[in-house]
Motif scaffolding. Structure first.
Motif, PDB file in Angstrom:
ATOM      1  N   ARG A 200      38.311  50.392  40.210  1.00 18.03           N
ATOM      2  CA  ARG A 200      37.252  49.751  41.034  1.00 18.03           C
ATOM      3  C   ARG A 200      36.654  48.208  40.222  1.00 18.03           C
ATOM      4  NH1 ARG A 200      33.973  50.813  44.847  1.00 18.03           N
ATOM      5  NH2 ARG A 200      31.983  50.264  44.750  1.00 18.03           N
ATOM      6  N   GLU A 203      38.850  45.681  42.087  1.00 15.69           N
ATOM      7  CA  GLU A 203      38.256  45.554  43.368  1.00 15.69           C
ATOM      8  C   GLU A 203      37.356  44.816  43.480  1.00 15.69           C
ATOM      9  OE1 GLU A 203      36.294  48.421  46.885  1.00 15.69           O
ATOM     10  OE2 GLU A 203      37.538  49.523  45.333  1.00 15.69           O
ATOM     11  N   ASN A 204      35.830  44.758  42.275  1.00 10.86           N
ATOM     12  CA  ASN A 204      35.142  44.401  42.407  1.00 10.86           C
ATOM     13  C   ASN A 204      35.488  42.433  41.980  1.00 10.86           C
ATOM     14  OD1 ASN A 204      33.117  45.867  43.125  1.00 10.86           O
ATOM     15  ND2 ASN A 204      32.825  46.308  40.726  1.00 10.86           N
ATOM     16  N   ARG A 206      38.052  41.191  42.729  1.00 10.47           N
ATOM     17  CA  ARG A 206      38.682  40.580  43.793  1.00 10.47           C
ATOM     18  C   ARG A 206      37.595  40.097  44.879  1.00 10.47           C
ATOM     19  NH1 ARG A 206      44.143  44.251  43.714  1.00 10.47           N
ATOM     20  NH2 ARG A 206      45.278  43.235  42.205  1.00 10.47           N
ATOM     21  N   ARG A 207      36.684  40.658  45.165  1.00  6.48           N
ATOM     22  CA  ARG A 207      35.504  40.638  45.695  1.00  6.48           C
ATOM     23  C   ARG A 207      34.583  39.937  45.185  1.00  6.48           C
ATOM     24  NH1 ARG A 207      32.552  46.160  45.723  1.00  6.48           N
ATOM     25  NH2 ARG A 207      31.186  44.831  47.365  1.00  6.48           N
ATOM     26  N   LEU A 208      34.478  39.643  44.379  1.00 15.32           N
ATOM     27  CA  LEU A 208      33.604  38.751  44.232  1.00 15.32           C
ATOM     28  C   LEU A 208      34.209  37.251  44.045  1.00 15.32           C
ATOM     29  CD1 LEU A 208      30.925  37.235  42.250  1.00 15.32           C
ATOM     30  CD2 LEU A 208      32.489  37.732  39.971  1.00 15.32           C
ATOM     31  N   LYS A 209      35.788  37.217  44.087  1.00 12.65           N
ATOM     32  CA  LYS A 209      36.500  35.785  44.013  1.00 12.65           C
ATOM     33  C   LYS A 209      36.695  35.565  45.371  1.00 12.65           C
ATOM     34  CE  LYS A 209      41.351  33.905  42.756  1.00 12.65           C
ATOM     35  NZ  LYS A 209      42.804  34.637  42.156  1.00 12.65           N
ATOM     36  N   ARG A 210      36.757  36.382  46.480  1.00 15.48           N
ATOM     37  CA  ARG A 210      36.510  36.331  48.125  1.00 15.48           C
ATOM     38  C   ARG A 210      35.075  35.984  48.493  1.00 15.48           C
ATOM     39  NH1 ARG A 210      39.882  41.199  48.666  1.00 15.48           N
ATOM     40  NH2 ARG A 210      37.790  41.767  48.984  1.00 15.48           N
ATOM     41  N   GLY A 211      34.733  36.279  47.851  1.00 18.95           N
ATOM     42  CA  GLY A 211      32.866  35.793  48.526  1.00 18.95           C
ATOM     43  C   GLY A 211      32.226  34.635  48.015  1.00 18.95           C
TER      44      GLY A 211
END
Length: 578
Positions: A200, A203-204, A206-211
């Motif tokens: 988790r 995943e978070n 990577r989500r922060l990096k994409r956002g």
């Protein structure tokens, strides 16, 4: 349950092994001990003689056939009896299992509760119907005595009916909106926190990096415009912006750019390949997430995330603390400039028209962004002298810097007071300031030069004035008490000093001359742990194995200080020899 029945059912031979009734053997089946004997009719010798064929030997064959028929009948009866017993046993055990299941599920209690709920529902329905009936009966009862009233009461009744109709119409039209404005107590919902998971966490991240990618790309494009990465693009943008500001179209221009960006995003979402960026985007390879991570990989992942979070929180804290200190008059000379600027802006806004103020601010922003920042980035000395916003921002202190300054001022006051008292009482004439300040630098055990038996000129450098906590690992010693020692490491101009914290005698302290060091490098004490370690290995001719200073929190800072001082001393000695 079926397995238990199979075990009971086939204690002898299994059912598949039973032969069919037509294929049963000619021997009697004695599976059950309490079987009922079947009476076989006995044939007398006279009957046998009558059965014999008067023609000759065929009568013997006929008699044997009758006996075989009687035996097969008995076998069939025994087999049927066995099947019946098995069926009875199955029934018995099925009843037992059914009784157990009923006890476990409590089906009877559930039925009783269901019946009770049904009765309650029926009673509530009856009560509701009775209430509705009483209300319907009360309405005509109130309307009937109104008939014999006078004409004035009739007008009141008409007005009452008109008001009720208007109220009903208003409630039908706007009742839903009125209900939305009804105050209700706020519900306090407690969010459930997820447990810590390595998967988790990745995943978070990577989500922060994409956002954050669109925001970082926008900032990169702005910096590329200011740095004139593409000369033609920056020149066109500068001309368009200055014309828009001069003619008063700055706000429509920004709104048009936002609409254009949304339109391009719509086309990109529809599948079009459009790249509207000054800086070419570099696609980074995305590593597939690992399902199973080892303990060392999980530990390294937590360390990486903690380091990134620490740096990010540190930058945010620095920005917020600088803004707070700017408005709280921590640096009066800086806040005074802001104070005068705000007064000047206030007076200008009171007397000058907003068109002129907007024009002046727009022109200054364009010239600052496209020209002045470009020159200052290429010429750092000019920026350090004339870039006022940059000078103000860099000179604003943070809370840790203020704390360090206050501690430094207090220590200086104490040192000056002690030096004055010492000079006035027992200091001989001719002692300079360096000797005086070095003489009074003390450690926890006493004066520095007395603890390590050094000259009075030797004192710790300003970087390591308080020393670095560490443990000395002497791998030449075999005794546990001499193998590891906890203490503090100091660096002077010519020596590397280790003060042990266990004993007060100077025998357990370690003094290494910097010119005697043959090799110095970073060291990892435990290879199992991730990272580059927290130790420094120092090799000298007097030791077979390098001395290791481990468990140092500020290992990199200590290594750079020791290495720079070592290079300084070795270069100075080589120059003096040459």
């Amino acid at each position: 349950m079926l397995k238990r029945l199979d075990k009971i059912r086939f204690r002898g031979h299994k059912r598949d092994e039973f032969l069919d009734l037509a294929e049963s053997p000619n021997a009697s089946d004695t599976e059950c001990g309490d079987e009922i004997p079947v009476k076989i009719p006995r044939t007398s010798p006279r009957d046998n003689e009558e059965l014999r064929d008067p023609a000759g030997p065929g009568t013997i064959i006929m008699a044997s056939g009758v006996q075989d028929f009687n035996r097969t009948e008995s076998d069939r009866l025994n087999e049927i009896k066995g099947h019946l017993e098995i069926a009875l046993l199955e029934k018995h055990f099925l009843q037992e299992e059914l009784r157990k299941l009923r006890e476990e599920t409590n089906a009877e209690t559930l039925r009783q509760e269901l019946e009770k709920e049904r009765q309650r529902r029926l009673e509530l329905e009856q009560k509701v119907n009775e209430v509705l009936k009483t209300r319907t009966e009360e309405v005509p009862a109130t309307q009937q005595p109104a008939k014999p009233q006078s004409q004035a009461n009739g007008t009141d009744k008409r007005s009452h009916t008109v008001c009720s109709r208007l109220q009903k119409w208003f409630y039908d039209k706007f009742g839903e909106y009125v209900e939305d404005f009804r105050f209700q107590p706020e519900e306090n919902t407690v969010e459930t926190e997820e447990p810590l998971s390595a998967r988790r966490l990745t995943e978070n991240m990577r989500r922060l990096k994409r956002g954050a990618k669109p925001v970082t790309n926008f900032v990169k494009n702005l910096s590329a415009l200011s740095d004139w990465y593409s000369i033609y693009t920056s020149a066109i943008a500068f001309i368009i912006y200055m014309n828009a500001v001069w003619h008063g179209w700055a706000i429509p221009m920004f709104l048009f750019l936002a609409i254009l960006r949304l339109s391009l995003n719509y086309l990109i979402a529809r599948g079009w390949r459009i790249q509207w960026s000054i800086v070419p985007e570099v696609s980074e390879p995305m590593e597939p997430p690992k399902e199973d991570l080892t303990v060392s990989e999980k530990f390294q992942l937590v360390l990486d995330v903690a380091q990134k979070a620490q740096n990010l929180f540190g930058k945010m804290a620095d920005i917020l603390e600088k803004i707070k200190n700017l408005f709280m008059w921590v640096q009066p000379e800086i806040t005074q400039k802001l104070y005068i600027t705000l007064w000047a802006a206030f007076i200008a806004s009171c007397f000058l028209p907003y068109r002129i103020i907007g024009l002046a601010m727009g022109l200054y922003a364009g010239i600052k962004f496209f020209l002045i920042d470009f020159i200052f980035k290429r010429c750092p000395r000019l920026r350090a002298k004339y870039d006022t916003p940059y000078i103000i921002w860099t000179s604003l202190p943070t809370d840790p810097q203020l704390k360090e300054r206050s501690n430094a001022t207090v220590s200086r006051r104490l040192q000056t007071a002690a030096s004055r008292s010492y000079v006035g009482s027992s200091a001989p004439a001719g002692i300079n300031k360096d000797e005086d300040s070095s003489r009074f630098h003390t450690t926890k055990r006493g004066n520095f030069h007395e603890v390590f038996n050094l000259s009075e000129n030797e004192r710790p450098l300003a970087v390591c004035e308080n020393g670095w906590r560490c443990c000395l690992i002497n791998r030449d010693r075999k005794m546990p008490t001499d193998y590891i020692r906890n203490g503090i490491l100091y660096v002077t101009e010519n020596y590397l000093c280790f003060e042990s914290s266990k004993s007060g005698s100077s025998k357990r302290n370690k003094v290494i001359k910097l010119t005697d060091i043959t090799d110095i490098q970073k060291y990892k004490v435990l290879s199992v742990l991730p990272g580059s370690g927290m130790g420094i290995a120092v090799s000298t001719p007097s030791t077979q194995k390098p001395l290791v200073f481990g468990a140092m929190v500020h290992r990199d800072e200590a290594f750079e200080t020791i290495f720079n001082q070592y290079m300084k001393i070795t270069s100075a000695s080589s120059n003096s020899e040459s």
